[in-house]
Structures are given as C-alpha cells and as structure tokens.
Design an enzyme around this catalytic site. Structure first.
Site, PDB file in Angstrom:
ATOM      1  N   LYS A 180     -10.250  30.190  -3.802  1.00 56.74           N
ATOM      2  CA  LYS A 180      -9.285  31.045  -2.969  1.00 56.74           C
ATOM      3  C   LYS A 180      -9.925  32.528  -2.658  1.00 56.74           C
ATOM      4  CE  LYS A 180      -4.734  32.392  -1.136  1.00 56.74           C
ATOM      5  NZ  LYS A 180      -3.455  32.333  -1.305  1.00 56.74           N
ATOM      6  N   MET A 213      -3.223 -11.436   3.209  1.00 57.84           N
ATOM      7  CA  MET A 213      -4.143 -11.863   2.288  1.00 57.84           C
ATOM      8  C   MET A 213      -3.754 -12.444   0.918  1.00 57.84           C
ATOM      9  SD  MET A 213      -7.256 -12.747   2.408  1.00 57.84           S
ATOM     10  CE  MET A 213      -8.555 -12.097   3.604  1.00 57.84           C
TER      11      MET A 213
HETATM   12  C1  LIG Z   1      -4.375   0.354  -0.789  1.00 51.62           C
HETATM   13  C2  LIG Z   1      -4.594  -1.270  -1.117  1.00 51.62           C
HETATM   14  N1  LIG Z   1      -3.727  -1.647  -1.974  1.00 51.62           N
HETATM   15  C3  LIG Z   1      -3.570  -2.952  -1.970  1.00 51.62           C
HETATM   16  C4  LIG Z   1      -4.440  -3.788  -1.613  1.00 51.62           C
HETATM   17  C5  LIG Z   1      -4.809  -5.320  -1.952  1.00 51.62           C
HETATM   18  N2  LIG Z   1      -4.495  -5.988  -0.661  1.00 51.62           N
HETATM   19  C6  LIG Z   1      -5.583  -6.302  -0.071  1.00 51.62           C
HETATM   20  S1  LIG Z   1      -5.036  -7.314   1.343  1.00 51.62           S
HETATM   21  C7  LIG Z   1      -3.355  -6.981   1.066  1.00 51.62           C
HETATM   22  C8  LIG Z   1      -2.353  -7.485   2.204  1.00 51.62           C
HETATM   23  C9  LIG Z   1      -2.628  -6.759   3.439  1.00 51.62           C
HETATM   24  O1  LIG Z   1      -1.398  -6.901   4.280  1.00 51.62           O
HETATM   25  P1  LIG Z   1      -1.394  -6.825   5.750  1.00 51.62           P
HETATM   26  O2  LIG Z   1      -1.628  -5.668   6.255  1.00 51.62           O
HETATM   27  O3  LIG Z   1       0.154  -7.346   6.259  1.00 51.62           O
HETATM   28  O4  LIG Z   1      -2.492  -7.778   6.241  1.00 51.62           O
HETATM   29  P2  LIG Z   1      -2.466  -9.387   6.453  1.00 51.62           P
HETATM   30  O5  LIG Z   1      -3.398  -9.924   5.336  1.00 51.62           O
HETATM   31  O6  LIG Z   1      -1.301 -10.033   6.409  1.00 51.62           O
HETATM   32  O7  LIG Z   1      -3.448  -9.455   7.544  1.00 51.62           O
HETATM   33  C10 LIG Z   1      -3.498  -6.315   0.105  1.00 51.62           C
HETATM   34  C11 LIG Z   1      -2.058  -6.200  -0.478  1.00 51.62           C
HETATM   35  C12 LIG Z   1      -5.619  -3.185  -0.790  1.00 51.62           C
HETATM   36  N3  LIG Z   1      -6.614  -3.813  -0.342  1.00 51.62           N
HETATM   37  N4  LIG Z   1      -5.685  -2.026  -0.469  1.00 51.62           N
END
Ligand SMILES: Cc1ncc(C[n+]2csc(CCOP(=O)(O)OP(=O)(O)O)c2C)c(N)n1
Lengths: 579, 186
Positions: free
Chosen positions: A163, A478
């Site tokens: 700063k 996923m």
């Molecule tokens: C910040 C973060 N936390 C956790 C994960 C683990 N992760 C990978 S895919 C997923 C599910 C994503 O869900 P959604 O946004 O509903 O997408 P979908 O797979 O249902 O299309 C998670 C929890 C990640 N990749 N990034």
C-alpha cells in the site's frame, strides 16, 4: 528530476501504456490508493461481486480476444479469492495479470490486518509473480508481467503491491523494452527437427493429428488446416482444442479422451504416428499411460520445452511457436510427400467404419422428461457456430463439447485442466466484454451455477447481456454418474433438489436478468429463440432435464483407452472391426 | 538411480530460493543437498543441487527448473569434467586420550582439528562427498556428537565458466552438447 506522481498513478499509467482496455475487480483498504486514479482513467473497470468472478472474467476475456486479461483485488481475502482463477489460468495456459494490494511494506510479515502472503500462496499456481515495495519498481513490474503472461506458453502473473508503494511519490519511468535474463522463449523451431518430423510423417501409414489448445493460443488454425489437408490424416481435437479445426471438416474425428468419440480414442490407440501439436498428454486423454498408443512414434510440437517427454517420450521434439512450427512443416512435409506418399486408404477405411458405427448419440429418456443432450444440441444448432459457448464443469460440459459443433477457434471456452465449477458465468461475462457483438451462451450445471451466479448482477448493471442455460438435472450430475457406475448407486450428497430450491427464473429476475423456464421438449426451440432475441439484458433459462442421463462414451479413470465403453457395460464390437 | 549435480544460475531476487524449493517439493523430486551463494556477479546467485534421479527424470527437473523466470541457466556438473567439494564440521566424543588418533584419521582425509574442548574434538574437512563419507564412517566409532555439512558445490574444469555459457548474447551453449540432460541456457 522528472515529474513526481504517486505509485498508484504510476500503476494506472503503466496499465494504460501496456494497452489495458478493461479490468475486473473489487476495491479494499490496501488497493484503495490505486482506485483513485482508476476513477479518472480511460480503462474500463467492471466492479464484480466476488474476486473469483473477476479472475474468471479476465480469463474469459483473454480466451476470446487473445489479449492479456486483468483482474484487481485488495490484500488478504481479496487476494486469496483470486487463488482459484489463477490456478485455473495456470492449468489452461491463459494469459492474465492479477494486481493485488498488499499491507504497507513495514507491516509485511507482522500478521497485519488483512495480510496474506499472496506471492507465497500463488508461487505454484502462477507463471511468475512479484511483490513490489518500492514505487519506482511499479512500471517495470507491470511491463514484465504483461510480457511474461502473454508470451511463450501463456499463463497468469500476479503483481502484489504494498500500500505504501502505491501512496509514495515516484518519478514515472516506463521501460523502453523488456529483457529478462532468465526468460527468453524459443519461438522459432529448429530446422533439423522440422526435417525429422517431415520424414516421419512421410513414412507413416497410420498418422493422427493430436491437436491441443496450443493451436488456439498460437492462432495457428489456418496453418493446421493446410498441414492436415496436405497429409490427409485424421485429426482429433482435445477438450481445450475444440474449434481449432472445424468439426465439419471430413478429417475431424472429434474429441479424444475420457469422454471422446470411439473413432478419436481408437485412432490414437492404433496410430503409428502421433503428430502432437500444442497438446500435453494429459491423463484425461491418454487413459492409463502405459497402454496409450503403444505402437505410435511421437512428434511433439510445443512452445514449452518442459512438456516434451514429461508424460510421453517424443521421437521428434519441435520447440517453438506453433504457428511458425506448422508453417515450417508445410513445405518440408510437402517435399517429403512428393518423394513418396504413403497410402492412407486402409487407415481411413478403419476410422470411417468406427465413425459411422459409433457416432455420438444419446437415448431419449423414457419418462417423458427432456434429455439434456437435446437441449445443448439445439442451443448450438439454433445459435450457430459464430457464437461463443462457455461451459461449467460436469456432464453438461462434456455434452457441450460433444453436441455443439465448433467451426472456429475461440468459440469454445471451458475449464479443462483445473475443472473449476463456477467458471462459466464469470468467464462468459469476460467473453462478452471481449466480444460484445457476439452472442455468448454459458452452458452451466445447476450445481456450478450456484457457485458464481452473483456475477449476473454485474452483467445486468454493466450491460453485459450474456445468456445462461442451466442444465438442471437437480444433482451434481457428473458425481452422481460416478456413483451410479462405481458406488452401486449410493447417491451420497449429490442431490441438489434444485427443481424446488432455488427458483432459478426468479433468482435471475432478482438479479436484473430475464428468467425463463423450459420443462418440455416441445418448448426447447421456442425458448432458445426467445432467449436469442433478447439483447438488452442477461437471460437465464432453467432447462429442467432428465436426471439420470449419462455421458458416453467413457474411459473410466485409470483404465486403458482400449476399455472404452459406449454405454453401461457395453464395449464397441471390436470383432466386427478390422483394426 | 544415480546422483547428479546441477549448477543453477539464478537472478538474485527475493523469493528465488522459495521458488526452487517449492518446485522440487510439488513435483516430488528429492534433493540430496542444496547450496546457495553469491557469485562474481552481484545480481546473480548460484545454486548447486545434488539429486538422486534417473536420466529421464533429470531432463524433466532441468526443464521445469528452467521454466522459472528467475532461473538463468542450468548445467549438469559431470564427474571427470568438474570439481565437486563439500565442507563438514563434526564434533567427536573425547575419551581416554583418543585425540591423537582422531586427529590422525582427520589428517588422512585432509581434515584438521579446529577446536579441542573438554569433552569433544571439532574437526573440519573439505572433500568430495564420498571421501567425507569415508571419514565419517571411521570417526563414528568414537561417537559423533554433532555434524554439519555445507552441501556440495561444484565448478567445471578448464577455462569455461557457467556465466559465459549462459549469459552470452546467442544463449547457445559453447561446448559440445551433452548426451542425456540438455543444458538449459538463455
Ligand atoms: C469447485 C469444484 N468443486 C467440486 C468439483 C467436483 N465436481 C466435478 S463435476 C461436479 C458436479 C457438477 O454438477 P452440475 O454443475 O450440476 O453439473 P452436471 O454434472 O450435473 O452437468 C462436481 C461436484 C469441481 N469440479 N469443482
């Protein structure tokens, strides 16, 4: 003595001189001195709602424009909120510069209020970083940071400024040029390696172009098309390279990797030569490394020498800027092929058979619900290949890569290396700022959307009319898919209940967006068109979709690409293929 | 696995040691020894790093190190083409007049007694790591109370200097290229 200005003024002047048009950020105590001259600057500052949003927005802007994206935050929590986007940009080689305020020099190291050693924290997740405590050092640090971020293999650079260095007076001296003893990226390929590569290509009977995101970074798509057509070999484009080579091109076999097409995955497995351009043999592409492309020789062209031989031995390494390397390869390969041209007909017959037997596809759900793949496919088909598509992370990301057809580089943005949920909305915001005339669709999951949707407020207030498709399968899809396949359907903590709460359309309206909902297949096209017609506000569409759809094909983590499945417990019928 | 010695010229800037150490930690490379010090050029420091690695891994370490913006040049110091030395101090337990014997062993390894206390003798020795190991194994029977080692430092034989190799305009190594590990220079 020259004119005396504050360190803060020197910072903003330097940013102007380096050509910054826009930056995304949030002020706070330690960076506050810089916000005063920002108030008068011609640089557009977009006030975000979370620093993570600022970082991903800078990334989206950089990926669309090819310029260096800029984000700015205060010390401590402001800076630590940038950690995820910095790691994300590092993994995907995106040029961004993060400016952070730091506590005053004399307070550094005393656990002062809002002190975090962000230089220490970000050392492993930036290309380079700086801590500046002397105002005289600001212009040089900024000039170097932009040079390092944007040259060679691009990446994030953080400049942390105390700063008091922003407050103290300094004589403004902007460096004429940047020369760094320890950083001189080799851009021109060595001619011997070009000759060796050309010789290998001319001998190969089963060559494949394994194309990675580096081709997009190097703006080398036109050169790639020339070279690929000259050689006549199949081309596969990784998740980071979708759009680097047109999907409509007859030589394109699609995406390789964990959720790649059978033809793309098998082409790598059976090839006798991988012509690797700006790709890095990531585990999501190779599957079990020891069984990856066992009969293939490897040509590996990359600007980063440390990628050569990191995961896979390279028979020929071409180090240099890909545009220059491919340009050099074209005449060299042409000369070799004029001497003798291998017959690729058998190879193509095999690949075409796989391509026609195992195209990408999906089943319609039998409960009458909408299939997520259909929604995504329709968004791509209706909006067209000139739009920009930005995905979150999860099933919807894979489907967006599979079912939208990409024809041009920089039209497909996603978080490939880090796999950052929450990337889509802020990255789409940055993309739209970088390409204001181009339609930008975020294809997001209901899980991802809930991580960073607050940036829609930023979009509403700053006239950044992005479109967001929430592919709402009311779960962390996923992860649920893995639980279905590998954990006996024990759905531990993946149910989001997001068809009940939140009401996404209302949430969107509350943030100043148009909120729409689509619950039946018959409405999909109409609602996409309705969203496409709105250009004066961000639009959010809550697409309610089938919850049990899965991403196929799939190579399970840690297994060989040879174990690819096209559906649950269903391998391709290899016996009927001549391979 | 074999030991390799890398000489690394780095910009003398804050945080450079943390960058190098962090790189080794996060990529899982084990360092046998690391010594850092100033050079003839006040803006440049030199690190000597001894590693236990296979050839391929050594290429990766060098390439990854060279990616650090503050790293100016790297060269493997090969035995036969370089001098490698380490300094040690050791306090050896004294009992019923063994001082003379201890001093005699030390002198066989070019070491000497630098302090004669009431219960210990302190020895200083400079040598190649394997000679110092031999010295220590002979002193062990008397009981080692405290041991300090500097880490190996190394210099190439002949007239050529690492700075000349790495700081030249062209940035091209002047000597013949080495077989396995590429030498990284700007
Ligand atoms: C910040 C973060 N936390 C956790 C994960 C683990 N992760 C990978 S895919 C997923 C599910 C994503 O869900 P959604 O946004 O509903 O997408 P979908 O797979 O249902 O299309 C998670 C929890 C990640 N990749 N990034």
């Amino acid at each position: 003595m020259g004119e005396q200005i504050t360190g803060a003024q020197s910072l903003v002047k330097s940013l102007e001189l380096v050509g910054v048009e826009v930056m995304f950020g949030i002020p706070g105590g330690a960076i506050l001195p810089a916000y005063d001259p920002i108030f008068d600057s011609k640089i557009r500052h977009i006030l975000v709602r979370h620093e993570q949003g600022a970082g991903h927005a800078a990334t989206g802007y950089a990926q669309v424009t090819g310029k260096v994206g800029v984000c700015i935050a205060t010390s401590g929590p402001g800076a630590t909120n940038l950690v995820t986007p910095l790691a994300d940009a590092q993994m995907d080689s995106v040029p961004i510069v993060a400016i952070t305020g730091q506590v005053p020099g004399p307070a550094i190291g005393t656990d002062a209020f809002q002190e975090a050693d962000i230089r220490g924290v970000t050392m492993p997740i930036t290309k380079h970083n700086y801590l500046i405590t002397n105002p005289d050092d600001i212009p040089r640090a900024i000039a170097e940071a932009f040079y390092i971020a944007g040259s060679g293999r691009p990446g994030p650079v953080l400049v942390d400024i105390a700063k008091d260095a922003l407050q103290r007076m300094t004589e403004f001296k902007y460096p004429q040029s940047v020369s760094l003893l320890g950083y001189k990226p080799q851009t021109e390929p060595d001619s011997q390696s070009i000759r060796d590569a050309a010789a290998l290509i001319a001998q190969s009977k089963k060559p494949v172009f394994y194309v990675g995101g580096g081709v997009i970074k190097a703006n080398a798509s036109a050169e790639l098309i020339k070279l690929a057509e000259l050689v006549g070999a199949p081309v596969v484009t990784t998740l980071m390279a979708r759009g680097a080579f047109p999907d409509s091109h007859a030589q394109n076999l699609g995406m390789p990797g964990m959720h790649g097409t059978v033809a793309a995955v098998t082409s790598l497995q059976k090839a006798d030569l991988l012509i690797t351009l700006g790709a890095r043999f990531d585990d999501r592409v190779t599957g079990k490394l020891s069984s990856f492309a066992v009969n293939a020789k490897v040509i590996h062209a990359d600007i980063d020498p440390a990628e050569i031989g990191k995961n896979r031995y390279a028979d020929v390494a071409i180090i240099g800027d890909l545009k220059e390397s491919i340009r050099a390869l074209i005449p060299a390969v042409d000369a070799e092929l004029k001497k003798s041209k291998p017959d690729l007909e058998t190879w193509w017959r095999q690949m075409n058979s796989l391509r026609s037997t195992y195209p990408l596809g999906y089943n319609e759900p039998d409960d009458g619900s909408v299939s997520p793949q259909y929604v995504i496919e329709r968004i791509g088909a209706i909006t067209g290949p000139d739009a920009i598509y930005v995905a979150g992370v999860g099933q919807h990301q894979m489907w967006a890569s599979q079912f939208i057809k990409y024809e041009k580089p920089r039209t497909w943005l996603n978080s490939g290396g880090l796999g950052t949920m929450g990337y889509a909305v802020p990255a789409a915001m940055g993309a739209k700022v970088g390409a204001p005339k181009t339609p930008v669709w975020a294809i997001d999951g209901d899980g991802c959307f809930q991580m960073t949707n607050q940036e829609l407020v930023t979009c509403s207030l700053n006239n950044i009319p992005i479109k967001v498709a929430i592919i709402n399968n009311e779960s962390l899809g996923m992860v649920r898919q893995w639980q279905s396949l590998f954990y006996q359907g024990r759905y531990s903590n993946t149910d989001l209940h997001s068809k009940r709460v939140p009401d996404f359309a209302k949430l969107a309206e509350a943030m100043g967006c148009v909120g729409l909902r689509c619950e039946s297949k018959g409405d999909v096209d109409r609602i996409i068109k309705e969203a496409n017609a709105i250009n004066d506000a961000p639009v959010v569409v809550d697409f309610n979709v089938h919850r049990d759809a899965m991403v196929w094909p799939m190579v399970a983590a840690g297994t060989s690409n040879d174990e690819i499945l096209i559906a649950r417990e269903m391998a391709p019928d290899w016996d009927s293929q001549e391979l | 696995m074999a030991q390799h010695t890398l000489s690394v010229l780095v910009e003398n800037s804050p945080g450079v040691l943390a960058r190098v150490a962090g790189l080794f930690a996060r990529r899982g490379y084990n360092i046998d020894s690391l010594a850092v010090g100033p050079t003839e050029n006040p803006t440049v420091s030199r690190m000597t790093i001894v590693l236990n690695l296979e050839g391929h891994a050594l290429d990766q370490v060098s390439a990854q190190l060279f990616k650090l913006v503050n790293v100016i040049g790297i060269q493997e110091m090969k035995s036969g083409e370089s001098y490698q030395r380490e300094l040690l101090f050791v306090k050896v337990k004294k009992s019923n007049g063994n001082e003379a014997k201890i001093a005699e062993i030390a002198s066989r390894f070019n070491g000497r007694v630098i302090d004669d206390g009431s219960s210990t003798v302190t020895i200083e020795a400079v040598g190649m790591p394997k000679d110092l190991e031999a010295l220590l194994s002979q002193l062990k029977e008397f009981g080692l109370r405290e041991l300090v080692q500097s880490g190996v430092i190394a210099i190439e034989s002949g007239d050529v200097t690492l700075a000349e190799r790495t700081l030249t305009e062209t940035g091209v190594a002047s000597s013949e290229s080495h077989s396995q590990t590429e030498d990284y220079q700007n």
